[in-house]
Design an enzyme around this catalytic site. Structure first.
Site, PDB file in Angstrom:
ATOM      1  N   ASP A 106       0.658  -1.143   0.040  1.00 13.76           N
ATOM      2  CA  ASP A 106      -0.044   0.006  -0.232  1.00 13.76           C
ATOM      3  C   ASP A 106       0.767   1.338   0.106  1.00 13.76           C
ATOM      4  OD1 ASP A 106       0.871   0.205   2.802  1.00 13.76           O
ATOM      5  OD2 ASP A 106      -0.682  -1.140   3.189  1.00 13.76           O
ATOM      6  N   HIS A 121       6.778  -7.738  -1.937  1.00 13.15           N
ATOM      7  CA  HIS A 121       5.505  -7.766  -2.814  1.00 13.15           C
ATOM      8  C   HIS A 121       5.431  -6.649  -3.864  1.00 13.15           C
ATOM      9  CE1 HIS A 121       4.334 -11.724  -0.851  1.00 13.15           C
ATOM     10  NE2 HIS A 121       4.683 -10.997   0.300  1.00 13.15           N
ATOM     11  N   CYS A 132       8.833  -2.372 -22.253  1.00  9.71           N
ATOM     12  CA  CYS A 132       9.970  -1.569 -22.161  1.00  9.71           C
ATOM     13  C   CYS A 132      10.559  -1.620 -20.582  1.00  9.71           C
ATOM     14  CB  CYS A 132      10.006  -0.058 -22.471  1.00  9.71           C
ATOM     15  SG  CYS A 132       9.004   1.161 -21.538  1.00  9.71           S
ATOM     16  N   ASN A 220       1.578  -8.576  17.468  1.00  9.95           N
ATOM     17  CA  ASN A 220       0.405  -8.815  16.588  1.00  9.95           C
ATOM     18  C   ASN A 220      -0.598  -9.412  17.474  1.00  9.95           C
ATOM     19  OD1 ASN A 220      -0.150  -9.703  13.946  1.00  9.95           O
ATOM     20  ND2 ASN A 220      -0.616 -11.600  14.656  1.00  9.95           N
TER      21      ASN A 220
END
Length: 250
Positions: A106, A121, A132, A220
């Protein structure tokens, strides 16, 4: 939590090298839907619609489906960095975070001010030309798709462009993965934030760091069973700012 947080902050402040890994839990706090959890984007959209094979065969359909998912992601309005993003940028600016590795696409870490970033990613903020290889800002491509001009094309050579992210069926970027693996092996502290540690190859990085002697800090909301030196089963937007503040204390 206070004593453990103080000890984790000491580990960060005394380390010669610190690496962080962030996952979807850092993005969801900014209002970006998760992909894999219950009610996530993959329940609304077929992952195979975003396979590289599909992009090659049907770029028009791919981009239309991509727009539909994009609109779902940003349905809640403007998406901005949250306190966790800012805390990590603050740690970097203060010299207590050398490199941030992210599974997120993001661009919010960069927007928050983090400079030394490995986007495993890729990034949704750019597109890349399939002919190109030129990379460009994604905004004109989205404008083209919204106007019905699909697939969007390269301003330089008129080739078809794709999002500058790793699609299903594409290989992970070798340079980024090699660098991330090397940093995991050599760092003193490895900080994990908002990752369930279920998506490879990023999920292996904390284990690599631990095997090579790094102190591991895991933040987490859900306990995934990773055996870190310091584990905080709490919201990243709560713990990371507190951790950064504790590191700041003289």
């Amino acid at each position: 939590m206070d004593e453990a947080l103080s000890q984790a902050a000491t580990a960060l402040s005394e380390a010669d090298s610190v690496v962080a890994l962030t996952g979807a839990g850092v993005s969801t706090a900014s209002g970006i839907p998760d992909f894999r959890s219950e009610g996530g984007l993959w329940e609304k959209h077929d992952p195979q619609s975003f396979h590289f094979r599909r992009f090659r065969a049907d770029p028009e359909g791919f981009w239309r489906d991509r727009l539909s998912m994009f609109e779902d992601i940003y349905a809640g309005g403007d998406i901005a960095p949250n306190d966790a993003h800012h805390a990590l940028a603050e740690l970097e600016a203060a010299g207590h975070l050398d490199t941030l590795i992210t599974q997120n696409i993001d661009g919010l870490h960069r927007e928050a001010g983090t400079a030394n970033l490995i986007e495993l990613h890729g990034t949704g903020a750019e597109v890349v030309c399939m002919d190109c290889g030129e990379r460009a800002d994604a905004a004109p491509a989205w404008d083209a798709v919204k106007a019905g001009n699909v697939p969007p094309r390269c301003a330089s050579c008129d080739g078809i462009v794709k999002p500058a992210v790793v699609l299903f069926g594409e290989s992970m970027p070798e340079v980024a993965m090699s660098r991330a693996h090397s940093l995991a092996k050599s760092c003193d502290v490895f900080l994990i934030a908002g990752s369930s540690l279920t998506v490879e190859p990023a999920a292996s990085l904390p284990h690599v760091a631990a095997r090579h002697g790094a102190t591991t800090i895991y933040v987490n909301l859900d306990d995934t069973g990773f055996d870190a030196d310091y584990t905080f089963d709490a919201d990243v937007t709560d713990v990371l700012p507190r951790l950064a503040a504790a590191v700041r204390k003289p």
